[in-house]
Design an enzyme around this catalytic site. Structure first.
Site, PDB file in Angstrom:
ATOM      1  N   SER A   1      -9.580   1.928   2.924  1.00  0.00           N
ATOM      2  CA  SER A   1      -8.700   2.715   2.075  1.00  0.00           C
ATOM      3  C   SER A   1      -7.680   1.884   1.296  1.00  0.00           C
ATOM      4  CB  SER A   1      -7.946   3.735   2.931  1.00  0.00           C
ATOM      5  OG  SER A   1      -7.087   3.066   3.840  1.00  0.00           O
TER       6      SER A   1
ATOM      7  N   LYS B   1       0.866  -1.177   0.000  1.00  0.00           N
ATOM      8  CA  LYS B   1       0.000   0.000   0.000  1.00  0.00           C
ATOM      9  C   LYS B   1       0.906   1.230   0.000  1.00  0.00           C
ATOM     10  CE  LYS B   1      -3.828   2.037   2.674  1.00  0.00           C
ATOM     11  NZ  LYS B   1      -4.674   1.882   3.876  1.00  0.00           N
TER      12      LYS B   1
ATOM     13  N   SER C   1      -9.777  -0.474   7.078  1.00  0.00           N
ATOM     14  CA  SER C   1      -9.190  -0.261   5.750  1.00  0.00           C
ATOM     15  C   SER C   1      -8.576  -1.496   5.114  1.00  0.00           C
ATOM     16  CB  SER C   1      -8.131   0.842   5.810  1.00  0.00           C
ATOM     17  OG  SER C   1      -8.766   2.096   5.832  1.00  0.00           O
TER      18      SER C   1
END
Lengths: 482, 484
Positions: free
Chosen positions: A150, A75, A174
C-alpha cells in the site's frame, strides 16, 4: 539538475556549498516534474523551506543533527503535527493532526526535513495503490504499471528522486512489495522495534513503520534513528537499539531457503532464476544454504486476512462521522450519521475488509475464524523460530513477479495473493527487508527478501550488505538508471 | 399480596461500577477530574484521534488488587485486555477497553447482614478493570445531544456478584459495605449522586422450591443506594404481578424512574449488541507478581470489618458503637489516633460518639474539619482517667474551651479555669470531717442502717469542696469514715 538519490548525494552537495534550502528546492523541482505519478497528496513546501532555513542556521552554529540534509516524505497514514492527514481516504476530509508520530519526532530531532505526504492505498489496504480515494500512483519505471502497495506513493517518490527517503508502513508487505516493484530498499523492523504512536492503525498487531531509500546505508540509518522504546506505545520494545548503519561485513552465515516458496507455482521464471543465481553465489561465497520445508504457505494469506480485517474492523470504528472527518450531509439522527458517513467516506476495499472483520469476530463465527487464525499464527511463529534456530536468515523472493499493470489484477483474492511471501514476517513479527536484486526480461526490477531473527536488524542489514557485494561481483547487477 | 409474595423467592445479582480516584485516566495522561469544564480533559488519545494508542495507568491495577484483596478474591497473574466494540457518540474510539475473559479478580465474597441482622456471604463472580465512556447530555440543548468527553477513559472497576441476594435489604447492605470499602481503600469516592459509583441490579423471582432461576431483568439508572432498594422492591412486585396474572417475563433492561418510583422498559436483550470482544492488540499483557501483591497488601489500611471485630472482641465495645466508629473511615482513623496515646477504649469511644459527634452534627461538619487534634482528645481522656477532672467537668467546661483554643492542652485549660480536682487525701479527709460535723444526725442514721444517705453526704462534700474533690476517691473515703 543533479539527482539527489541518496543521503550521500545530498551530503556531497552540502559539502560543495549548497544550503539546505537549495536541497529542498531540488526536491521541489523533482516533485513538480513528476506530478503525473500522483505520488504526493500534499507538498509541505512552506514548512519544509522553513525547516531548511532553521537547520541551515544550526549548521552554521555547528549544531545540526545526524539527518541534516535528509528530506523525507511521509506515507499519508503517519501523523505530522499541524499538517493534514487522510490515509488516502475521503473519511478524513479536512482532518489535521494534533501531534507527530514518535518516529517522525525522532527524525525531526536529528534535523530531517519533512517534505510532504504520500499517496497510498486507503488505510493501507491494498497491494497496488489503486485503492486510494485520490487515484492510483504510477510506477516511475513504467507509468502503465502499479508501484505496488500500500505504500506506493512512498516507493514511487523515492524511486524517482522526489525525496531522499520516505516512510511507509508495513502490515503484510506494504513496504517490501512496492520496494520490490520500484527497485528501492524497503524494510520492516521487528514488531515493537519502532513505535506505532502516530501511525493510523490498520491491524495493530501487524503494523510497523519502516523506511524506503535508494541505498542500504540510508535504510539502516533511518531504522536506527526511529527504533527504540516509546512510552506512548506499550507494544514498543525496551531492548537497546544497535547501530545498524555501521554495516560491518559479516562472516559466513547459514541461510534457510524455503523450498515451498521457491517452487511456488505463482512465481515468475525470471524471479525464480534470479533466486537460484543468488543462492549459487551465496554458496560460492562460502555461506551455507539450507533448503527447508515450510508447508504452510497456503494458510498464511487466509490467516493474515482473517486477523488483519478483524483488527481493522475495530480500529476503523472511530471514523464514524461524529467527532472528526467526513460527516454525511444527508444524515438524520445518529444511526444514519454512522451509516451514511461511513458508506460515503470509505472506499470499496476498506468496506470489504470492515465487513469481513466484523463477520469473523461475530458471535457464532469467532472460533471458526478468529480463534483458528490465531492458532495458525502461533504455529507459524513456532515453525519460523525453529528454522531460525539453525539458520541465521531466511531468504525468499519479495514478490512472485515484477510490477503488474494498473487495472491488471481485478479479483480481490488474486490481489491478496500478491502478499504471499511478505505476510510471513508480519504474522510472525520478524524483521525483513527487500533489496533490489535484478530485473526481468521486461527490464523491470524485483527484490529479494531477507528475514532475520527478532531484534536482529543489525545482522539483517549486515547480511544485506554481503548480498549487495555479491550482486556487484557475481550476480547480474541492477543498473542505476534504466 | 404479601401472602402471595411469601410464596416467591427473590434472586438478585448486582453489578457495581466504581470510578477510580486516580490522578489521570486509565489509558492516557489526561486528568481524571469531576466537574471540569466540558471537553477540557481531552488530549488526542481521549479523543480517539487516528494513530493514538492506550498506555496503561498502573495505578488502576493497584486499585483493583486492593479491592480484590479486601474482598478475598484470587488475583490473576496475567492481565489481558479486550476490546468491546459498539458505536455510540460518547465512545470516541468505537470500542471500550475492558477485560473480557480474564478479569483481574475472581471469586471472593463480601459479608453483609440480611433483614434479620444475620451475617451472610455474598459471592463475587469477578472484578475487572475498564474505561468509562463520555457523557451524552440530552437535556441542555433543545435540538442536539451534547457530548462531554471528560469522562471518556476514566478508569472503572466493575464488581459483579453472584445471584446471592434474596432481598432488597441485603442488596442495600451490600452496597453500603462496598461503598464503605472503596472509601476506606481510597479507590473511589462512592458518590452515587454524581455517578462515580453506579449500580445495575439483575432481579428475578421464582416460586419457593423452584430449582431454575426466573427470568432475569436488569434495572439501571439508580442514583442512590436507597433508590437501588426501591427499584428492586418495585421490580419484585411488578414481576410477581405479571406472573400471577398469567403473564410471561422476557429478558430485558429497564430504567428506574426515581420520581415515579417505577421501572420502564428500555430495550430487550434479544436486540442486544454483539460486542465482538477480542484481545486488545495495543496493550501487551501485564504480569502481576507475588511481590507486587505483597507490597500492596502491606500498604493497605485496616478495613472496616477488621476494625469492627477488634472493637467488639478486644475492646468489648457494643456492636452499635463499633459500627458507628467504623462506618466512616475518617472517624475510624481519628479513633485509632486517640488510641495511640491512651488505652481507655470505652471512654474514647464515648467521647467519639458523644461530645465530638454532637459537635460535628450541630456544626454540620465532617470529621476532617474537627478542630481538635486526636492527641489533645487523648490527653483530655488521660486527665479524666487520672482523676484530675471529672467527665462532667471535661464535657461541660474543658471541651468547649478546647474548641475555642484547639492549640491549648486540656490540662492547661483545666488549670487556668481552676478545675483540677482535689484528690489529696488530707484535704478530702478535711472535707469529710467538716461534713460529719455539720450533719451529725444523718451520720447517726447512716450508722443505724440508712446506707442511702451516702448520696446526700457526698453532695454536701462536693458542695464544701466547691466541686473540686475527686468524687471517686472522696466517695470511697467517706464510706470508710462512716463505717469506722
Amino acid at each position: 539538475m543533479m539527482d539527489l538519490r541518496t543521503f550521500a548525494d545530498v551530503k556531497a552537495k552540502l559539502t560543495n556549498g549548497s544550503s539546505l534550502v537549495d536541497i529542498v528546492q531540488v526536491y521541489l523541482g523533482k516533485i513538480q516534474e513528476n506530478q503525473d505519478l500522483n505520488a504526493f497528496l500534499e507538498v509541505f513546501e512552506t514548512s519544509a523551506l522553513e525547516q531548511a532555513k532553521r537547520i541551515d542556521q544550526k549548521r552554521a552554529e555547528g549544531k545540526a543533527g545526524r539527518l541534516t540534509g535528509m528530506v523525507i516524505g511521509l506515507k499519508d497514514n503517519i501523523c505530522f503535527k499541524d499538517h493534514k492527514i487522510s490515509a488516502s481516504s475521503k473519511i478524513l476530509e479536512g482532518f489535521t493532526s494534533l501531534y507527530s508520530a514518535t518516529a517522525v519526532e525522532r527524525l525531526l530531532a536529528e534535523d530531517a526535513i519533512i517534505i510532504g505526504r504520500l499517496n497510498c492505498d486507503e488505510f493501507a489496504m491494498g497491494s497496488s495503490n489503486e485503492n486510494s480515494a485520490f487515484g492510483p500512483v504510477k510506477n516511475p519505471l513504467n507509468k502503465d504499471l502499479v508501484p505496488g502497495g500500500s505504500s506506493g506513493g512512498s516507493a514511487a517518490a523515492v524511486a524517482s528522486g522526489m525525496c531522499t527517503a520516505a516512510l511507509g508502513s508495513d502490515t503484510g508487505g506494504s513496504i517490501r512489495q512496492p520496494a520490490s516493484f520500484t527497485g528501492t530498499f524497503g524494510s520492516k523492523p521487528t514488531y515493537g522495534r519502532i513505535s506505532r504512536y502516530g501511525l493510523i492503525a490498520y491491524a495493530s498487531s501487524f503494523d510497523q513503520i519502516g523506511p524506503f531509500t535508494n541505498s542500504l546505508e540510508d535504510n539502516a540509518l533511518l531504522m536506527e534513528i526511529m527504533a527504540g522504546k516509546d512510552e506512548m506505545d506499550s507494544t514498543s520494545s525496551s531492548k537497546p537499539v544497535d547501530d545498524y548503519s555501521s554495516l560491518v561485513p559479516v562472516g559466513k552465515n547459514t541461510i534457510a531457503v524455503i523450498e515451498d516458496c521457491l517452487n511456488h507455482t505463482g512465481i515468475a521464471a525470471d524471479v525464480k532464476a534470479k533466486m537460484d543465481e543468488t543462492i549459487e553465489a551465496l554458496k560460492e561465497a562460502g555461506h551455507t544454504i539450507k533448503m527447508v520445508r515450510f508447508p504452510y504457505l497456503d494458510y498464511m494469506v487466509p490467516a493474515y486476512y482473517v486477523l488483519t480485517t478483524a483488527e481493522a474492523s475495530s480500529n476503523l470504528s472511530r471514523f464514524d462521522g461524529v467527532h472528526f472527518g467526513h460527516r454525511s450531509m444527508e444524515a438524520q439522527g445518529v444511526e444514519q450519521t454512522y451509516k451514511k458517513s461511513r458508506s460515503e467516506g470509505f472506499g470499496p476495499e476498506v468496506q470489504r475488509r470492515i465487513m469481513a472483520g466484523t463477520f469473523v469476530l461475530s458471535q457464532g463465527y469467532y472460533d471458526a475464524y478468529y480463534t483458528k487464525a490465531q492458532k495458525v499464527r502461533a504455529v507459524l511463529k513456532n515453525k519460523t523460530d525453529e528454522i531460525l534456530k539453525s539458520a541465521d536468515f531466511i531468504l525468499m523472493p519479495t514478490t512472485p513477479s515484477s510490477a503488474f499493470a494498473i487495472g491488471g489484477v481485478s479479483d480481490p483474492i488474486q490481489m491478496y495473493l500478491q502478499d504471499i511471501f511478505t505476510v510471513h514476517a508480519n504474522l510472525t513479527g520478524n524483521p525483513a527487508i527487500s533489496l533490489p536484486i535484478g530485473k526481468d526480461k521486461k527490464g523491470l526490477p524485483f527484490g529479494v527478501q531477507i528475514m532475520a531473527r527478532n531484534f536482529e536488524e543489525k545482522a539483517m542489514f549486515n547480511f544485506s550488505q554481503s548480498i549487495l557485494e555479491l550482486r556487484a561481483n557475481s550476480i547480474q547487477p541492477l543498473s542505476k538508471n534504466n | 399480596m404479601s401472602e402471595i409474595r411469601d410464596t416467591y423467592e427473590v434472586v438478585i445479582g448486582l453489578e457495581v461500577h466504581a470510578q477510580m480516584l486516580t490522578k489521570s485516566k486509565a489509558y492516557s495522561n489526561d486528568k481524571n477530574e469531576y466537574g471540569s469544564v466540558p471537553n477540557t480533559n481531552v488530549s488526542a488519545v481521549t479523543l480517539g484521534h487516528p494513530g493514538t494508542l492506550p498506555v496503561m495507568n498502573k495505578k488502576t491495577i493497584e486499585n483493583a488488587i486492593k479491592l480484590g484483596l479486601a474482598l478475598h478474591c484470587d488475583i490473576a497473574e496475567n492481565q489481558y485486555f479486550a476490546r468491546k466494540n459498539y458505536f455510540y457518540p460518547d465512545l470516541p474510539k468505537g470500542y471500550q477497553i475492558t477485560q473480557d475473559l480474564t478479569p483481574i479478580c475472581t471469586g471472593g465474597y463480601a459479608i453483609v447482614k440480611d433483614e434479620n441482622e444475620n451475617e451472610k456471604k455474598i459471592g463475587l463472580t469477578r472484578i475487572h478493570m475498564e474505561e468509562d465512556a463520555g457523557k451524552s447530555i440530552h437535556d441542555i440543548d433543545v435540538k442536539d445531544t451534547l457530548v462531554d468527553l471528560n469522562r471518556a477513559g476514566v478508569p472503572l472497576l466493575e464488581i459483579v456478584t453472584e445471584p446471592d441476594f434474596r432481598s432488597s435489604t441485603e442488596a442495600y447492605n451490600y452496597l453500603t459495605e462496598i461503598r464503605k470499602l472503596v472509601r476506606y481503600l481510597d479507590i473511589c469516592d462512592g458518590n452515587m449522586e454524581e455517578g462515580s459509583m453506579r449500580c445495575d441490579a439483575n432481579v428475578s423471582v421464582r416460586k419457593i422450591g423452584a430449582t431454575e432461576f426466573g427470568t432475569k431483568i436488569e434495572v439501571k439508572n439508580m442514583n442512590s443506594i436507597r433508590n437501588v432498594q426501591r427499584a428492586i422492591e418495585f421490580e419484585i412486585t411488578r414481576q410477581i404481578e405479571v406472573l400471577e396474572n398469567g403473564g410471561e417475563l422476557f429478558m430485558e433492561t429497564r430504567q428506574y424512574d426515581a420520581l415515579k418510583n417505577i421501572t420502564i422498559a428500555m430495550r430487550s436483550k434479544e436486540a442486544a449488541n454483539d460486542y465482538r470482544y477480542f484481545p486488545e492488540p495495543d496493550l501487551t499483557p501485564l504480569k502481576v507478581t507475588v511481590n507486587q501483591i505483597d507490597a500492596i497488601k502491606a500498604e493497605m489500611p485496616a478495613l472496616p470489618r477488621d476494625l469492627f471485630l477488634r472493637y467488639t472482641n478486644e475492646f468489648k465495645l457494643s456492636e452499635y458503637d463499633a459500627y458507628n466508629l467504623t462506618d466512616n473511615k475518617s472517624i475510624a482513623l481519628y479513633y485509632e489516633s486517640i488510641l495511640k496515646r491512651t488505652k481507655e477504649y470505652k471512654l474514647a469511644a464515648n467521647w467519639m460518639m458523644g461530645d465530638i459527634k454532637s459537635y460535628l452534627n450541630s456544626q454540620g461538619k465532617e470529621m476532617e474539619e474537627f478542630p481538635i487534634s486526636a492527641e489533645k482528645i487523648a490527653d483530655l481522656i488521660s486527665i479524666i482517667q487520672e482523676g484530675k477532672i471529672s467527665n462532667t467537668v471535661a464535657s461541660q467546661k474543658v471541651f468547649p474551651e478546647m474548641l475555642n483554643a484547639p492549640e491549648k492542652s486540656p490540662l492547661a485549660i483545666a488549670e487556668s479555669m481552676n478545675l483540677i480536682q482535689d484528690s489529696n487525701e488530707d484535704s478530702i479527709l478535711g472535707f469529710i470531717a467538716e461534713v460529719m460535723k455539720q450533719h451529725p444526725e444523718e451520720v447517726t442514721r447512716y450508722k443505724n442502717g440508712e446506707k442511702q444517705l451516702t448520696g446526700f453526704l457526698m453532695g454536701q462534700l462536693m458542695k464544701i469542696s466547691k466541686g473540686k474533690a475527686d468524687p471517686k476517691s472522696a466517695n470511697q473515703m467517706l464510706r470508710n469514715e462512716l463505717e469506722k
